[in-house]
Design an enzyme around this catalytic site. Structure first.
Site, PDB file in Angstrom:
ATOM      1  N   TYR A 151       6.417   3.391  -9.697  1.00 54.37           N
ATOM      2  CA  TYR A 151       5.425   4.445  -9.425  1.00 54.37           C
ATOM      3  C   TYR A 151       6.020   5.578  -8.569  1.00 54.37           C
ATOM      4  O   TYR A 151       6.171   6.719  -9.030  1.00 54.37           O
ATOM      5  CB  TYR A 151       4.214   3.798  -8.740  1.00 54.37           C
ATOM      6  CG  TYR A 151       3.204   4.757  -8.162  1.00 54.37           C
ATOM      7  CD1 TYR A 151       2.794   5.891  -8.858  1.00 54.37           C
ATOM      8  CD2 TYR A 151       2.628   4.504  -6.911  1.00 54.37           C
ATOM      9  CE1 TYR A 151       1.850   6.754  -8.318  1.00 54.37           C
ATOM     10  CE2 TYR A 151       1.684   5.363  -6.377  1.00 54.37           C
ATOM     11  CZ  TYR A 151       1.301   6.489  -7.079  1.00 54.37           C
ATOM     12  OH  TYR A 151       0.379   7.340  -6.551  1.00 54.37           O
ATOM     13  N   ASP A 175      17.372   0.317 -12.057  1.00 56.89           N
ATOM     14  CA  ASP A 175      16.110  -0.434 -11.986  1.00 56.89           C
ATOM     15  C   ASP A 175      16.239  -1.673 -12.867  1.00 56.89           C
ATOM     16  O   ASP A 175      16.783  -1.603 -13.967  1.00 56.89           O
ATOM     17  CB  ASP A 175      14.945   0.464 -12.469  1.00 56.89           C
ATOM     18  CG  ASP A 175      13.596  -0.031 -11.984  1.00 56.89           C
ATOM     19  OD1 ASP A 175      13.235  -1.168 -12.331  1.00 56.89           O
ATOM     20  OD2 ASP A 175      12.908   0.715 -11.258  1.00 56.89           O
ATOM     21  N   GLY A 204       8.782  -2.146 -12.766  1.00 58.14           N
ATOM     22  CA  GLY A 204       8.799  -0.783 -13.313  1.00 58.14           C
ATOM     23  C   GLY A 204       8.726  -0.825 -14.834  1.00 58.14           C
ATOM     24  O   GLY A 204       8.665  -1.901 -15.438  1.00 58.14           O
ATOM     25  N   ASP A 213      20.377  -4.645 -11.281  1.00 63.77           N
ATOM     26  CA  ASP A 213      19.757  -5.138 -10.052  1.00 63.77           C
ATOM     27  C   ASP A 213      20.518  -4.632  -8.824  1.00 63.77           C
ATOM     28  O   ASP A 213      21.750  -4.541  -8.842  1.00 63.77           O
ATOM     29  CB  ASP A 213      19.793  -6.672 -10.092  1.00 63.77           C
ATOM     30  CG  ASP A 213      18.838  -7.262  -9.087  1.00 63.77           C
ATOM     31  OD1 ASP A 213      17.759  -7.709  -9.511  1.00 63.77           O
ATOM     32  OD2 ASP A 213      19.155  -7.269  -7.886  1.00 63.77           O
ATOM     33  N   TYR A 224       6.003  -8.890   4.021  1.00 66.11           N
ATOM     34  CA  TYR A 224       6.388  -7.622   3.390  1.00 66.11           C
ATOM     35  C   TYR A 224       6.800  -6.600   4.460  1.00 66.11           C
ATOM     36  O   TYR A 224       7.894  -6.018   4.401  1.00 66.11           O
ATOM     37  CB  TYR A 224       5.219  -7.099   2.541  1.00 66.11           C
ATOM     38  CG  TYR A 224       5.364  -5.661   2.131  1.00 66.11           C
ATOM     39  CD1 TYR A 224       6.446  -5.245   1.357  1.00 66.11           C
ATOM     40  CD2 TYR A 224       4.425  -4.693   2.527  1.00 66.11           C
ATOM     41  CE1 TYR A 224       6.584  -3.910   0.985  1.00 66.11           C
ATOM     42  CE2 TYR A 224       4.556  -3.370   2.156  1.00 66.11           C
ATOM     43  CZ  TYR A 224       5.634  -2.984   1.390  1.00 66.11           C
ATOM     44  OH  TYR A 224       5.782  -1.665   1.037  1.00 66.11           O
ATOM     45  N   ARG A 240     -11.326  -9.010   4.457  1.00 61.65           N
ATOM     46  CA  ARG A 240     -10.064  -9.725   4.198  1.00 61.65           C
ATOM     47  C   ARG A 240      -9.349  -9.919   5.523  1.00 61.65           C
ATOM     48  O   ARG A 240      -9.330  -9.005   6.360  1.00 61.65           O
ATOM     49  CB  ARG A 240      -9.155  -8.893   3.282  1.00 61.65           C
ATOM     50  CG  ARG A 240      -9.518  -8.982   1.841  1.00 61.65           C
ATOM     51  CD  ARG A 240      -8.494  -8.295   0.987  1.00 61.65           C
ATOM     52  NE  ARG A 240      -8.222  -6.917   1.419  1.00 61.65           N
ATOM     53  CZ  ARG A 240      -7.686  -5.992   0.652  1.00 61.65           C
ATOM     54  NH1 ARG A 240      -7.344  -6.278  -0.577  1.00 61.65           N
ATOM     55  NH2 ARG A 240      -7.466  -4.768   1.102  1.00 61.65           N
ATOM     56  N   GLY A 252      -6.783  -9.811   8.306  1.00 64.07           N
ATOM     57  CA  GLY A 252      -5.654  -8.931   8.627  1.00 64.07           C
ATOM     58  C   GLY A 252      -5.830  -7.486   8.194  1.00 64.07           C
ATOM     59  O   GLY A 252      -4.875  -6.711   8.246  1.00 64.07           O
TER      60      GLY A 252
HETATM   61  N1  LIG Z   1       2.769   2.304  -3.267  1.00 65.09           N
HETATM   62  C1  LIG Z   1       2.562   2.476  -1.969  1.00 65.09           C
HETATM   63  O1  LIG Z   1       1.476   2.926  -1.536  1.00 65.09           O
HETATM   64  C2  LIG Z   1       3.658   2.169  -0.970  1.00 65.09           C
HETATM   65  C3  LIG Z   1       3.365   2.265   0.395  1.00 65.09           C
HETATM   66  C4  LIG Z   1       4.386   2.006   1.316  1.00 65.09           C
HETATM   67  C5  LIG Z   1       5.672   1.711   0.883  1.00 65.09           C
HETATM   68  N2  LIG Z   1       5.928   1.611  -0.465  1.00 65.09           N
HETATM   69  C6  LIG Z   1       7.312   1.297  -0.874  1.00 65.09           C
HETATM   70  O2  LIG Z   1       7.709   2.230  -1.870  1.00 65.09           O
HETATM   71  C7  LIG Z   1       8.608   1.643  -2.799  1.00 65.09           C
HETATM   72  C8  LIG Z   1       8.117   1.881  -4.210  1.00 65.09           C
HETATM   73  O3  LIG Z   1       6.807   1.341  -4.350  1.00 65.09           O
HETATM   74  P1  LIG Z   1       6.010   1.491  -5.711  1.00 65.09           P
HETATM   75  O4  LIG Z   1       4.561   1.459  -5.383  1.00 65.09           O
HETATM   76  O5  LIG Z   1       6.566   2.625  -6.509  1.00 65.09           O
HETATM   77  O6  LIG Z   1       6.384   0.106  -6.423  1.00 65.09           O
HETATM   78  P2  LIG Z   1       6.792  -0.201  -7.928  1.00 65.09           P
HETATM   79  O7  LIG Z   1       6.694  -1.681  -8.075  1.00 65.09           O
HETATM   80  O8  LIG Z   1       6.025   0.646  -8.869  1.00 65.09           O
HETATM   81  O9  LIG Z   1       8.313   0.238  -7.965  1.00 65.09           O
HETATM   82  C9  LIG Z   1       9.375  -0.554  -7.526  1.00 65.09           C
HETATM   83  C10 LIG Z   1      10.512  -0.418  -8.526  1.00 65.09           C
HETATM   84  O10 LIG Z   1      11.657  -1.138  -8.055  1.00 65.09           O
HETATM   85  C11 LIG Z   1      12.188  -1.913  -9.121  1.00 65.09           C
HETATM   86  N3  LIG Z   1      12.913  -3.039  -8.496  1.00 65.09           N
HETATM   87  C12 LIG Z   1      12.400  -3.983  -7.654  1.00 65.09           C
HETATM   88  N4  LIG Z   1      13.372  -4.810  -7.237  1.00 65.09           N
HETATM   89  C13 LIG Z   1      14.523  -4.383  -7.817  1.00 65.09           C
HETATM   90  C14 LIG Z   1      15.880  -4.811  -7.766  1.00 65.09           C
HETATM   91  N5  LIG Z   1      16.258  -5.877  -7.058  1.00 65.09           N
HETATM   92  N6  LIG Z   1      16.808  -4.134  -8.478  1.00 65.09           N
HETATM   93  C15 LIG Z   1      16.451  -3.046  -9.219  1.00 65.09           C
HETATM   94  N7  LIG Z   1      15.187  -2.597  -9.304  1.00 65.09           N
HETATM   95  C16 LIG Z   1      14.237  -3.255  -8.620  1.00 65.09           C
HETATM   96  C17 LIG Z   1      10.990  -2.302  -9.962  1.00 65.09           C
HETATM   97  O11 LIG Z   1      11.300  -2.668 -11.282  1.00 65.09           O
HETATM   98  C18 LIG Z   1      10.164  -1.021  -9.897  1.00 65.09           C
HETATM   99  O12 LIG Z   1      10.533  -0.119 -10.909  1.00 65.09           O
HETATM  100  C19 LIG Z   1       8.715   0.179  -2.402  1.00 65.09           C
HETATM  101  O13 LIG Z   1       9.873   0.025  -1.614  1.00 65.09           O
HETATM  102  C20 LIG Z   1       7.468  -0.054  -1.545  1.00 65.09           C
HETATM  103  O14 LIG Z   1       7.669  -1.067  -0.609  1.00 65.09           O
HETATM  104  C21 LIG Z   1       4.951   1.824  -1.378  1.00 65.09           C
END
Ligand SMILES: NC(=O)c1ccc[n+]([C@@H]2O[C@H](COP(=O)([O-])OP(=O)(O)OC[C@H]3O[C@@H](n4cnc5c(N)ncnc54)[C@H](O)[C@@H]3O)[C@@H](O)[C@H]2O)c1
Length: 333
Positions: A10, A30, A35, A62, A152, A293, A295
């Site tokens: 995302y 990725d 994703g 990865d 997390y 919930r 926490g």
């Molecule tokens: N969505 C939110 O509101 C939010 C808030 C705070 C922090 N974050 C952080 O932002 C980042 C992205 O979040 P998001 O909502 O887009 O999540 P998401 O799950 O949509 O995206 C994560 C991406 O990382 C890839 N991925 C995961 N582990 C991997 C690995 N070992 N090797 C290669 N690719 C890998 C997944 O396939 C995916 O495409 C994350 O680090 C998350 O912790 C998100």
């Protein structure tokens, strides 16, 4: 060339889009664990043949694969890394901590080791509001105590700590961006929020509107807030993405390591979000009230004054209605 880990996800896809449209060449790494390859295909189509837009490459792999990373960093002459790849389900992290410490923490060390080996000096890291835990003061500034209440958040705090050591020992410069609630979608409506399972409020409400889920439950309406429901800080994903570009350009311009909050600065209650969705889609949204919930803090709102002052970041979509409209365009389209 900028390496974007997690670029098929995302937030990563919006970061990649903003980088490309600002003329940067991007390689996405990725493993498609959460994703989507369709997102990468759409990004390629968006960028194709447009003047002033950078080149996009996708590598399936990865962040734990050292050989792959080293060859990527070297062969693509990567100047900086944006590291978003991680798991981010709070509940799951409390049931399966190893999965989070492995993917979010250990693999970040692997990336840093590969950067050291290849002489790559800059990294922008996706951190989270979850590092703060239960707030002692709102709005939350970067000086607020860091005391995560789930694995997390802890997995991200550890990376921040590790980054400090890699700066001190190896001179790696980093910007850690502590995102609050990312929301909304690119103005094109072609990429947007796509999590399975979905745990975020705005897409969940939209799924209810679209008949893709039976029930919508609000967890608690007896919090000490004006309407009794929890207040959160929603930041438009494009505003979030633009902050990465400012951070990267500042690092490449010689700025030292920094930690910044990224939120809108104004909180909205769960009820306000549901009402806004209802207004935007022109339909009543039916929901019920469940138990609180464990926490869930009553109010989580960021102060983003530091990044505004130091990097000149400014939200382009501060209004909840605009955030919801963009999300609807993606969900409906
Ligand atoms: N969505 C939110 O509101 C939010 C808030 C705070 C922090 N974050 C952080 O932002 C980042 C992205 O979040 P998001 O909502 O887009 O999540 P998401 O799950 O949509 O995206 C994560 C991406 O990382 C890839 N991925 C995961 N582990 C991997 C690995 N070992 N090797 C290669 N690719 C890998 C997944 O396939 C995916 O495409 C994350 O680090 C998350 O912790 C998100």
């Amino acid at each position: 060339m900028i390496l974007v880990t997690g670029g098929a996800g995302y937030i990563g896809s919006h970061v990649a889009k903003e980088l490309l449209f600002n003329g940067h060449d991007v390689v996405i790494l990725d493993n498609l664990s959460t994703g989507h390859k369709e997102t990468v295909k759409t990004l390629k189509e968006m960028a194709q043949g447009r003047k002033g837009v950078g080149e996009l490459e996708f590598v399936f792999g990865d962040t734990g694969d050292k050989e792959l990373l080293v060859s990527l960093l070297r062969e693509k002459a990567v100047s900086s890394v944006v590291h978003l790849a991680a798991f981010s389900l709070v509940g799951e992290s409390m049931q399966n901590p190893g999965k989070y410490f492995d993917n979010n923490t250990s693999r970040a060390v692997n990336i840093l080791e590969c950067m050291v080996e290849c002489g790559v000096r800059n990294i922008v890291f996706s951190s989270t509001a979850a590092v703060y835990g239960e707030p002692v003061e709102v709005p939350i500034t970067e000086d607020h105590p860091v005391k995560p209440t789930n694995v997390y958040g802890a997995s991200k705090v550890m990376v921040e700590e590790i980054l400090r050591w890699y700066d001190r020992i190896h001179g790696i410069k980093y910007v850690s961006l502590r995102y609050f609630n990312a929301a909304g979608a690119d103005e094109s409506g072609l990429i947007g929020e796509w999590h399975e399972p979905e745990t975020h409020l705005i897409p969940i409400v939209m799924q209810k509107v679209l008949g893709q889920r039976d029930k919508l439950t609000v967890f608690g309406d007896d919090y000490p807030t004006p309407d009794g429901t929890c207040i959160r800080d929603y930041i438009h994903v494009t505003d979030l993405a633009r902050a990465h570009i400012l951070a990267l350009e500042a690092l490449e311009g010689g700025m030292g390591s920094k930690v910044y909050n990224l939120g809108n600065g104004s909180g909205y209650s769960v009820r306000e979000v549901i009402d806004t969705v209802s207004e935007v889609v022109g339909q009543d949204v039916v929901y019920d009230i469940g138990e609180r919930r464990a926490g869930d803090p009553a109010v989580l709102v960021a102060s983003s004054d530091k990044i505004k002052k130091e990097l000149g970041w400014k939200p382009g979509y501060p209004e909840l209605k605009d955030i919801v409209r963009s999300a609807w365009k993606w969900h409906w389209g």
